[in-house]
Write a protein that holds these residues in place. Sequence first.
Motif, PDB file in Angstrom:
ATOM      1  N   LEU A  69      72.604 125.600  79.055  1.00 16.89           N
ATOM      2  CA  LEU A  69      73.002 124.228  79.374  1.00 16.89           C
ATOM      3  C   LEU A  69      71.798 123.320  79.625  1.00 16.89           C
ATOM      4  N   PRO A  70      70.804 123.723  80.425  1.00 13.51           N
ATOM      5  CA  PRO A  70      69.660 122.828  80.636  1.00 13.51           C
ATOM      6  C   PRO A  70      68.956 122.454  79.330  1.00 13.51           C
ATOM      7  N   ARG A  71      68.805 123.420  78.431  1.00 14.91           N
ATOM      8  CA  ARG A  71      68.144 123.121  77.153  1.00 14.91           C
ATOM      9  C   ARG A  71      68.976 122.164  76.309  1.00 14.91           C
ATOM     10  N   ARG A  72      70.293 122.358  76.329  1.00 14.03           N
ATOM     11  CA  ARG A  72      71.161 121.450  75.569  1.00 14.03           C
ATOM     12  C   ARG A  72      71.087 120.029  76.113  1.00 14.03           C
ATOM     13  N   ALA A  75      67.849 118.476  75.125  1.00 12.35           N
ATOM     14  CA  ALA A  75      67.854 118.186  73.690  1.00 12.35           C
ATOM     15  C   ALA A  75      68.730 116.975  73.380  1.00 12.35           C
ATOM     16  N   ALA A  76      69.851 116.858  74.089  1.00 15.16           N
ATOM     17  CA  ALA A  76      70.737 115.705  73.881  1.00 15.16           C
ATOM     18  C   ALA A  76      70.023 114.415  74.265  1.00 15.16           C
ATOM     19  N   ARG A  77      69.308 114.450  75.384  1.00 13.98           N
ATOM     20  CA  ARG A  77      68.592 113.249  75.832  1.00 13.98           C
ATOM     21  C   ARG A  77      67.515 112.849  74.819  1.00 13.98           C
ATOM     22  N   ARG A  78      66.775 113.848  74.327  1.00 16.32           N
ATOM     23  CA  ARG A  78      65.745 113.569  73.319  1.00 16.32           C
ATOM     24  C   ARG A  78      66.353 112.961  72.057  1.00 16.32           C
ATOM     25  N   ALA A  79      67.486 113.534  71.625  1.00 17.53           N
ATOM     26  CA  ALA A  79      68.138 113.052  70.409  1.00 17.53           C
ATOM     27  C   ALA A  79      68.604 111.609  70.570  1.00 17.53           C
ATOM     28  N   SER A  94      80.861 107.175  73.327  1.00 16.94           N
ATOM     29  CA  SER A  94      80.788 108.498  73.941  1.00 16.94           C
ATOM     30  C   SER A  94      82.105 109.238  73.779  1.00 16.94           C
ATOM     31  N   HIS A  95      82.047 110.391  73.102  1.00 19.91           N
ATOM     32  CA  HIS A  95      83.226 111.239  72.946  1.00 19.91           C
ATOM     33  C   HIS A  95      83.187 112.445  73.886  1.00 19.91           C
ATOM     34  N   PHE A  96      82.041 112.683  74.519  1.00 17.75           N
ATOM     35  CA  PHE A  96      81.897 113.865  75.375  1.00 17.75           C
ATOM     36  C   PHE A  96      80.894 113.532  76.481  1.00 17.75           C
ATOM     37  N   ALA A  97      81.401 113.471  77.701  1.00 18.66           N
ATOM     38  CA  ALA A  97      80.595 112.995  78.826  1.00 18.66           C
ATOM     39  C   ALA A  97      79.352 113.851  79.071  1.00 18.66           C
ATOM     40  N   LEU A  98      79.459 115.173  78.860  1.00 15.03           N
ATOM     41  CA  LEU A  98      78.341 116.065  79.166  1.00 15.03           C
ATOM     42  C   LEU A  98      77.086 115.680  78.403  1.00 15.03           C
ATOM     43  N   TYR A  99      77.219 115.324  77.116  1.00 19.85           N
ATOM     44  CA  TYR A  99      76.050 115.008  76.305  1.00 19.85           C
ATOM     45  C   TYR A  99      75.670 113.531  76.372  1.00 19.85           C
ATOM     46  N   THR A 100      76.527 112.724  76.963  1.00 21.53           N
ATOM     47  CA  THR A 100      76.208 111.311  77.179  1.00 21.53           C
ATOM     48  C   THR A 100      75.419 111.129  78.467  1.00 21.53           C
ATOM     49  N   PHE A 101      75.765 111.921  79.479  1.00 22.90           N
ATOM     50  CA  PHE A 101      75.180 111.769  80.818  1.00 22.90           C
ATOM     51  C   PHE A 101      73.649 111.831  80.841  1.00 22.90           C
ATOM     52  N   PRO A 102      73.000 112.822  80.193  1.00 18.87           N
ATOM     53  CA  PRO A 102      71.531 112.906  80.330  1.00 18.87           C
ATOM     54  C   PRO A 102      70.795 111.738  79.690  1.00 18.87           C
ATOM     55  N   GLY A 103      71.485 110.950  78.874  1.00 24.69           N
ATOM     56  CA  GLY A 103      70.835 109.811  78.235  1.00 24.69           C
ATOM     57  C   GLY A 103      71.235 108.470  78.823  1.00 24.69           C
ATOM     58  N   LEU A 104      71.881 108.458  79.993  1.00 22.91           N
ATOM     59  CA  LEU A 104      72.342 107.183  80.547  1.00 22.91           C
ATOM     60  C   LEU A 104      71.189 106.215  80.807  1.00 22.91           C
ATOM     61  N   ARG A 135      83.579 120.110  90.425  1.00 17.77           N
ATOM     62  CA  ARG A 135      83.021 118.902  91.067  1.00 17.77           C
ATOM     63  C   ARG A 135      81.855 118.341  90.262  1.00 17.77           C
ATOM     64  N   ALA A 136      81.028 119.225  89.712  1.00 15.13           N
ATOM     65  CA  ALA A 136      79.892 118.777  88.904  1.00 15.13           C
ATOM     66  C   ALA A 136      80.377 118.055  87.652  1.00 15.13           C
ATOM     67  N   LYS A 137      81.383 118.615  87.011  1.00 16.85           N
ATOM     68  CA  LYS A 137      81.935 117.980  85.809  1.00 16.85           C
ATOM     69  C   LYS A 137      82.561 116.631  86.146  1.00 16.85           C
ATOM     70  N   ARG A 138      83.271 116.566  87.265  1.00 18.05           N
ATOM     71  CA  ARG A 138      83.876 115.295  87.668  1.00 18.05           C
ATOM     72  C   ARG A 138      82.797 114.236  87.913  1.00 18.05           C
ATOM     73  N   TYR A 139      81.686 114.639  88.527  1.00 18.88           N
ATOM     74  CA  TYR A 139      80.589 113.700  88.780  1.00 18.88           C
ATOM     75  C   TYR A 139      80.019 113.158  87.470  1.00 18.88           C
ATOM     76  N   LEU A 140      79.788 114.055  86.508  1.00 16.78           N
ATOM     77  CA  LEU A 140      79.261 113.630  85.207  1.00 16.78           C
ATOM     78  C   LEU A 140      80.214 112.647  84.531  1.00 16.78           C
ATOM     79  N   GLU A 141      81.499 113.013  84.520  1.00 14.76           N
ATOM     80  CA  GLU A 141      82.485 112.135  83.898  1.00 14.76           C
ATOM     81  C   GLU A 141      82.505 110.769  84.570  1.00 14.76           C
ATOM     82  N   GLN A 142      82.522 110.780  85.889  1.00 12.56           N
ATOM     83  CA  GLN A 142      82.610 109.520  86.642  1.00 12.56           C
ATOM     84  C   GLN A 142      81.430 108.609  86.307  1.00 12.56           C
ATOM     85  N   ALA A 143      80.238 109.191  86.229  1.00 13.82           N
ATOM     86  CA  ALA A 143      79.037 108.394  85.936  1.00 13.82           C
ATOM     87  C   ALA A 143      79.112 107.769  84.540  1.00 13.82           C
ATOM     88  N   VAL A 144      79.599 108.526  83.571  1.00  9.40           N
ATOM     89  CA  VAL A 144      79.688 108.019  82.194  1.00  9.40           C
ATOM     90  C   VAL A 144      80.774 106.959  82.078  1.00  9.40           C
TER      91      VAL A 144
END
Length: 388
Positions: A69-72, A75-79, A94-104, A135-144
């Motif tokens: 997960l950390p590498r993904r 990599a998402a942020r770099r992309a 954004s179709h998926f919050a997990l890969y949107t979050f690191p690039g906010l 809880r971690a997933k909810r936080y990511l979603e909420q931020a996005v």
Amino acid sequence: MTTRSIKSLQIGMHWFPERAGGLDRMYYSLVGALPGAGVAVRGVVAGSPRVAEDTDGAIRGFGPAAQSLPRRLMAARRALRDAIGIERPDVISSHFALYTFPGLDVTRGIPQVSHFQGPWADESHVEGADSLGQRAKRYLEQAVYARSSRLIVLSEAFGKILTSRYGISPERIRVVPGCVNVEQFNLPVSPTEARLKLQLPLGRPIVLAVRRLVRRMGLEDLVDAVKLLKRRQPDVLLLIAGKGRLEAELQARIDEAGLADNVKLLGFVPDQHLASLYRAATISVVPTVALEGFGLITVESLASGTPVLVTPVGGLPEAVAGLSQDLVLPATGATAIAEGLAAALDGSLKLPDADACRAYARENFDNAVIAKRVASVYDEAIAAGVVH
């Protein structure tokens, strides 16, 4: 419809030809149709270098989904940073919050639309995830979602979840259902020809469920329903297409109930055979018990000319009610499913014919129809500007 060309950057989960899933299928369909609605598409997904080859560089895979997960996330942020550096988009989709979050931070200052495909944290909880992960997933979603000036939901039911669980104002929410390539499922063959092609029995009523084999899909209820249904339809055949962690448990349930001749687990069915499988079925069924935003398989079945019964969960009733309210079962559970299937198979429940099913899918859910509606939401988001 948009009156000008919009440059969009589409953040997905996986590339559908590499990983099969409802979200991935919808992303794949939508990015293919948006250019026809005046929306230029570039995108990033977890995937291999072949993604860029398949799309002439429009969509890029930032690495395999099997990476840690950390590498993904890195990599998402770099992309995202690289994509914006090449050409700044008018809108982030954004179709998926997990890969949107690191690039906010990278996407700050660009209007954003979130395609809400379901409450990721709640889905994980239903499947048994621990509360810390939830809880971690909810936080990511909420931020996005907080960053998005517009949020697209697949149904009114999911719009209510966005408002109640995530505190999103209804004024920012737009309902746009999922899309399918209707022509892909509109095969010029009869059900008999489809059965011959797939080597399925010609004289038996066939019930089809295309589902991931996970807890919230209601497949345990469906197997139990066939046990009840068998008393009235001894030769009924239920085909379950899909894979997932419940496979062994479901097979044991089938064997213990003495249903080895009435229920078959097909495993993953490749796309080139899926339309034929829908066409071969007498009826499809979606037995979901929780968190169904739309149910893409409902539209796939209808596009194939095969009617579909659904449980009254989430957005499923919205997907079929415009065709026939009789397609919505009165409740979840084995008894309601068995009674609905029995009525459908003995003719006491009047089902829409193949032409009506296809016409309804084409008019309401075809890729081109939905792409225009999505483009208009992107236009709104651009006009509204950035959420601070």
